[in-house]
Design an enzyme around this catalytic site. Sequence first.
Site, PDB file in Angstrom:
ATOM      1  N   VAL A   8      26.434  39.667  26.683  1.00 37.76           N
ATOM      2  CA  VAL A   8      26.839  38.616  27.610  1.00 37.76           C
ATOM      3  C   VAL A   8      27.924  37.797  26.945  1.00 37.76           C
ATOM      4  O   VAL A   8      28.054  37.775  25.720  1.00 37.76           O
ATOM      5  CB  VAL A   8      25.655  37.708  28.038  1.00 37.76           C
ATOM      6  N   SER A   9      28.718  37.112  27.765  1.00 38.56           N
ATOM      7  CA  SER A   9      29.907  36.437  27.262  1.00 38.56           C
ATOM      8  C   SER A   9      29.660  35.069  26.663  1.00 38.56           C
ATOM      9  O   SER A   9      30.462  34.580  25.886  1.00 38.56           O
ATOM     10  CB  SER A   9      30.934  36.309  28.388  1.00 38.56           C
ATOM     11  N   THR A  10      28.583  34.422  27.042  1.00 40.95           N
ATOM     12  CA  THR A  10      28.318  33.098  26.479  1.00 40.95           C
ATOM     13  C   THR A  10      26.874  33.002  26.027  1.00 40.95           C
ATOM     14  O   THR A  10      26.006  33.745  26.489  1.00 40.95           O
ATOM     15  CB  THR A  10      28.576  31.963  27.509  1.00 40.95           C
ATOM     16  N   LEU A  35      27.578  35.751  23.254  1.00 37.23           N
ATOM     17  CA  LEU A  35      28.830  35.069  22.962  1.00 37.23           C
ATOM     18  C   LEU A  35      30.006  35.857  23.512  1.00 37.23           C
ATOM     19  O   LEU A  35      29.879  36.928  24.050  1.00 37.23           O
ATOM     20  CB  LEU A  35      29.025  34.755  21.471  1.00 37.23           C
ATOM     21  N   ARG A  69      36.447  43.577  25.929  1.00 32.69           N
ATOM     22  CA  ARG A  69      37.209  42.810  26.906  1.00 32.69           C
ATOM     23  C   ARG A  69      38.653  43.259  27.031  1.00 32.69           C
ATOM     24  O   ARG A  69      39.420  42.682  27.767  1.00 32.69           O
ATOM     25  CB  ARG A  69      37.167  41.323  26.552  1.00 32.69           C
TER      26      ARG A  69
END
Length: 190
Positions: A8-10, A35, A69
């Site tokens: 996940v990105s955060t 993150l 990404r």
Amino acid sequence: MKIGYARVSTADQDLSSQVEKLEAAGCERIWEAKLSGVSDEHESKLNEAINFVRDGDVLLVTRLDRLGRSLAKILKAIESIHAKGATIKTLDGTLDTSNTSPLARAMINLCGTFAQLERDLILDRTSEGRERAKAKGTHMGRPPALSEKEIKDIYLRLDNGESIASVARRYKVSRPTITRYRDKRTKGLE
């Protein structure tokens, strides 16, 4: 062996949905990274998973963009996995690299290109939204630590000789915060 990779990105986002899907698909080991896609944690966790795979293994991800990404990172991950004799499969059906025909290889490149395009479009929309909000005067970022009334009171206290440390304690902020407000005022930026 089926190996899973979830990202996940955060730090605020939840990995559980991805992990559940990977477990349901039969993954025996699952690596998890939280993150941003540009963080070192993502890179190290993905490398751990890639280093673990062996000839004949399948690395499963829920979507192709979980591998990286940027097109370059996605393709690099795919190449590394293929170099070990393993394949990659996305649970959304976008990609299955077990087929090595020229058409399948072209599809890998196309999928990576579209993943990069999607990421770029998201960044563009986010930037446009941020610019519109700024143009409307919306404050971006953290809310100010102190209200305008508190700042005026701070200036009065400092003018009356109260120390930065005591003012900081009174308003429950750091000394550098009070110093920053003092310096802004000194430079006429208040």
